[in-house]
Motif scaffolding. Structure first.
Motif, PDB file in Angstrom:
ATOM      1  N   ASN A   1       0.814  -1.211   0.000  1.00 58.06           N
ATOM      2  CA  ASN A   1       0.000   0.000   0.000  1.00 58.06           C
ATOM      3  C   ASN A   1       0.851   1.267   0.000  1.00 58.06           C
ATOM      4  OD1 ASN A   1      -2.841  -0.876   0.068  1.00 58.06           O
ATOM      5  ND2 ASN A   1      -2.277  -1.818   2.006  1.00 58.06           N
ATOM      6  N   THR A   2       1.483   1.523  -1.115  1.00 59.67           N
ATOM      7  CA  THR A   2       2.247   2.753  -1.315  1.00 59.67           C
ATOM      8  C   THR A   2       1.738   3.435  -2.577  1.00 59.67           C
ATOM      9  OG1 THR A   2       3.954   1.409  -2.397  1.00 59.67           O
ATOM     10  CG2 THR A   2       4.350   2.066  -0.113  1.00 59.67           C
ATOM     11  N   LEU A   3       2.057   4.726  -2.722  1.00 55.73           N
ATOM     12  CA  LEU A   3       1.572   5.503  -3.861  1.00 55.73           C
ATOM     13  C   LEU A   3       2.643   5.595  -4.942  1.00 55.73           C
ATOM     14  CD1 LEU A   3      -0.344   8.451  -2.127  1.00 55.73           C
ATOM     15  CD2 LEU A   3      -1.111   6.120  -2.639  1.00 55.73           C
ATOM     16  N   TRP A   4       2.210   5.477  -6.199  1.00 54.90           N
ATOM     17  CA  TRP A   4       3.084   5.516  -7.362  1.00 54.90           C
ATOM     18  C   TRP A   4       2.443   6.380  -8.438  1.00 54.90           C
ATOM     19  CZ3 TRP A   4       7.470   2.024  -8.048  1.00 54.90           C
ATOM     20  CH2 TRP A   4       7.724   1.234  -6.918  1.00 54.90           C
ATOM     21  N   LYS A   5       3.221   6.682  -9.476  1.00 54.90           N
ATOM     22  CA  LYS A   5       2.670   7.376 -10.635  1.00 54.90           C
ATOM     23  C   LYS A   5       3.311   6.818 -11.904  1.00 54.90           C
ATOM     24  CE  LYS A   5       5.977  11.253 -10.708  1.00 54.90           C
ATOM     25  NZ  LYS A   5       6.127  12.738 -10.690  1.00 54.90           N
ATOM     26  N   ILE A   6       2.547   6.889 -12.991  1.00 55.64           N
ATOM     27  CA  ILE A   6       3.040   6.510 -14.315  1.00 55.64           C
ATOM     28  C   ILE A   6       2.576   7.562 -15.310  1.00 55.64           C
ATOM     29  CG2 ILE A   6       3.160   4.002 -13.975  1.00 55.64           C
ATOM     30  CD1 ILE A   6       0.379   3.843 -15.292  1.00 55.64           C
ATOM     31  N   PRO A   7       3.293   7.720 -16.426  1.00 52.47           N
ATOM     32  CA  PRO A   7       2.791   8.599 -17.489  1.00 52.47           C
ATOM     33  C   PRO A   7       1.441   8.098 -17.995  1.00 52.47           C
ATOM     34  CG  PRO A   7       5.092   8.046 -17.855  1.00 52.47           C
ATOM     35  CD  PRO A   7       4.612   7.155 -16.740  1.00 52.47           C
ATOM     36  N   ALA A   8       0.629   8.994 -18.482  1.00 50.66           N
ATOM     37  CA  ALA A   8      -0.731   8.647 -18.884  1.00 50.66           C
ATOM     38  C   ALA A   8      -0.774   7.613 -19.996  1.00 50.66           C
ATOM     39  CB  ALA A   8      -1.499   9.893 -19.293  1.00 50.66           C
ATOM     40  N   ASP A   9       0.292   7.545 -20.804  1.00 51.54           N
ATOM     41  CA  ASP A   9       0.315   6.535 -21.864  1.00 51.54           C
ATOM     42  C   ASP A   9       0.871   5.208 -21.377  1.00 51.54           C
ATOM     43  OD1 ASP A   9       3.011   7.024 -21.594  1.00 51.54           O
ATOM     44  OD2 ASP A   9       3.292   7.845 -23.600  1.00 51.54           O
ATOM     45  N   GLY A  10       1.336   5.154 -20.122  1.00 54.29           N
ATOM     46  CA  GLY A  10       1.839   3.929 -19.537  1.00 54.29           C
ATOM     47  C   GLY A  10       3.149   3.443 -20.112  1.00 54.29           C
ATOM     48  N   GLY A  11       3.825   4.285 -20.872  1.00 52.57           N
ATOM     49  CA  GLY A  11       4.993   3.828 -21.605  1.00 52.57           C
ATOM     50  C   GLY A  11       6.286   3.797 -20.833  1.00 52.57           C
ATOM     51  N   SER A  12       6.329   4.355 -19.629  1.00 49.48           N
ATOM     52  CA  SER A  12       7.574   4.412 -18.857  1.00 49.48           C
ATOM     53  C   SER A  12       7.411   3.652 -17.540  1.00 49.48           C
ATOM     54  CB  SER A  12       7.961   5.863 -18.564  1.00 49.48           C
ATOM     55  OG  SER A  12       8.129   6.587 -19.766  1.00 49.48           O
ATOM     56  N   ALA A  13       8.533   3.414 -16.879  1.00 48.64           N
ATOM     57  CA  ALA A  13       8.515   2.688 -15.613  1.00 48.64           C
ATOM     58  C   ALA A  13       7.795   3.495 -14.539  1.00 48.64           C
ATOM     59  CB  ALA A  13       9.944   2.387 -15.170  1.00 48.64           C
ATOM     60  N   PRO A  14       7.066   2.833 -13.632  1.00 50.50           N
ATOM     61  CA  PRO A  14       6.391   3.547 -12.545  1.00 50.50           C
ATOM     62  C   PRO A  14       7.388   4.259 -11.641  1.00 50.50           C
ATOM     63  CG  PRO A  14       5.564   1.306 -12.760  1.00 50.50           C
ATOM     64  CD  PRO A  14       6.781   1.395 -13.613  1.00 50.50           C
TER      65      PRO A  14
END
Length: 413
Positions: free
Chosen positions: A269-282
């Protein structure tokens, strides 16, 4: 432990990432030698549980069922060593009653209806049992702050409409989860309730519409774990964006460039982010335990459900978008872990659900810490989820009732 609570000693231990699903209940075997429980692992998919038996002497754990379960809500062991239990065999499914042969590991469904069942208690001779039958309905409504119930409008009539989340499009439509077609899927409707339609039969729950209205994010458990997927607003071009051990509670940044989400698998249960196109590593945002992120309207803050450590209570917190320690913690917002909360359109407060005497309303809590303010004035029903319209003038709400009855089931022999 003894009946007086003394001489307590551990019977079996599952260390993180493995766990016992204690909230599903425990059941002693007729001979007193084993205890049945649910068990899972965050490294695999914590939405899928095993039924296990723990030996009282030695703590050896043995798997009982050949099938996986998404939720267990009551266990009872029969005299012939078979197991009765209430469980859901699919994500967001209703909990039905099942009979398990502990010899073969095969489970057979006892009930097949639209009700939920929770808890089991056998008679002394094992010939009957009681359980709690839960009936529910949830409909989509629109309202404006401070409006009375008579000024609000019901748009849909369904069992779980909006219960699994809803959101507005910039064009004023409402995207919502519904079981109208039999299983949880994503639907869309006009703000007057017209043109209701399913977007994609492979979509599931927790819809989140992009700031430009082109895409819908949702959580999907089609694979071995829950992942975040994206589809066009018309339901086409479905794409899986995350590939981890379990991700959900997705939230767009206001510029539409990033998607913030909670990892619920091995990353505890931790927070992450990814680019909207999902093309890069979280990219990991938090080291501390946090889930259910909601990005602020200016993109500078994240509201989330937070706990300082594994023994601390869950609280609503606000953290910087880059991560770090909470800058504000609200410990009075009720039912923090189960809470649905949203930023108010002005970004100065959080709005949340408060239920009193079985009636829910939306409340506002300013970041400055002033007293909470009630925003809606409903006199009946509960609110399960809600969202602000993009023009900040309306609320979409999932409202309905939950009723419970105690049911006696006979003729088990």
């Amino acid at each position: 432990a003894n009946t007086d609570g003394k001489t307590e000693q551990p019977l079996a231990t599952r260390r993180y990432p493995e766990f016992f699903y204690i909230s599903g209940g425990l059941a002693w075997s007729p001979d007193g030698g084993r205890i049945a429980a649910g068990a899972g692992s965050f490294e695999q998919n914590h939405h899928q549980l095993d039924l296990v038996a723990v030996a009282v002497n030695g703590g050896e754990t043995k798997r009982l069922s050949t099938q996986k379960w998404h939720e267990v809500a009551g266990l009872a062991w029969l005299k012939d060593s078979a197991l009765l239990f209430a469980a859901s065999d699919e994500r967001n499914g209703v909990r039905q009653l099942w009979h398990l042969s502990t010899a073969s590991g095969a489970a057979q469904r006892i009930t097949n209806d639209v009700s939920d069942y929770r808890g089991l208690s056998l008679t002394a001779d094992g010939g009957a049992f009681v359980t709690t039958q839960v009936a529910q309905h949830s409909d989509i409504w629109t309202s404006v702050p401070a409006a009375s119930e008579g000024q609000s409008k019901q748009l849909t009539s369904g069992k779980y409409d909006g219960f699994y989340g809803l959101d507005w499009t910039p064009q004023g439509q409402i995207v919502y989860g519904s079981t109208t077609s039999g299983k949880p899927h994503i639907w869309i409707t006009d703000a007057d309730g017209k043109n209701q339609r399913e977007l994609n039969e492979d979509s599931e729950s927790s819809p989140s519409v992009s700031p430009d209205g082109r895409y819908v994010l949702f959580a999907s458990s089609k694979e071995d774990a829950v992942h975040i997927c994206r589809m066009d607003i018309d339901g086409r071009n479905l794409t899986q964006l995350t590939q981890g051990s379990g991700e959900l509670w997705q939230s767009w940044t206001p510029d539409g460039r990033w998607i913030v989400y909670a990892s619920i698998g091995a990353n505890r249960n931790t927070l992450w982010k990814i680019p909207a196109d999902g093309g890069s590593a979280p990219v990991q945002i938090t080291e501390q335990i946090a889930t259910k992120p909601v990005v602020s309207p200016d993109g500078k803050l994240i509201a989330c459900v937070y706990r300082a450590n594994h023994s601390s209570p869950w609280q609503i917190a606000v953290i910087p978008f880059q991560g770090g320690a909470p800058i504000k913690i609200f410990d009075h917002i009720p039912n923090a872990y189960l809470q649905t909360f949203r930023w108010t359109p002005d970004g100065r407060a959080l709005s949340y659900i408060a239920t009193r005497d079985g009636v829910s309303n939306i409340w506002r809590q300013d970041l400055g810490g002033s007293a909470p303010q009630q925003l809606t004035n409903f006199a009946g029903d509960q609110i399960f989820s809600f969202a602000w319209s993009r023009n900040a003038r309306q609320l979409a709400l999932a409202r309905g009732e939950i009723s419970t009855d105690v049911v006696l089931v006979k003729s088990l022999r």
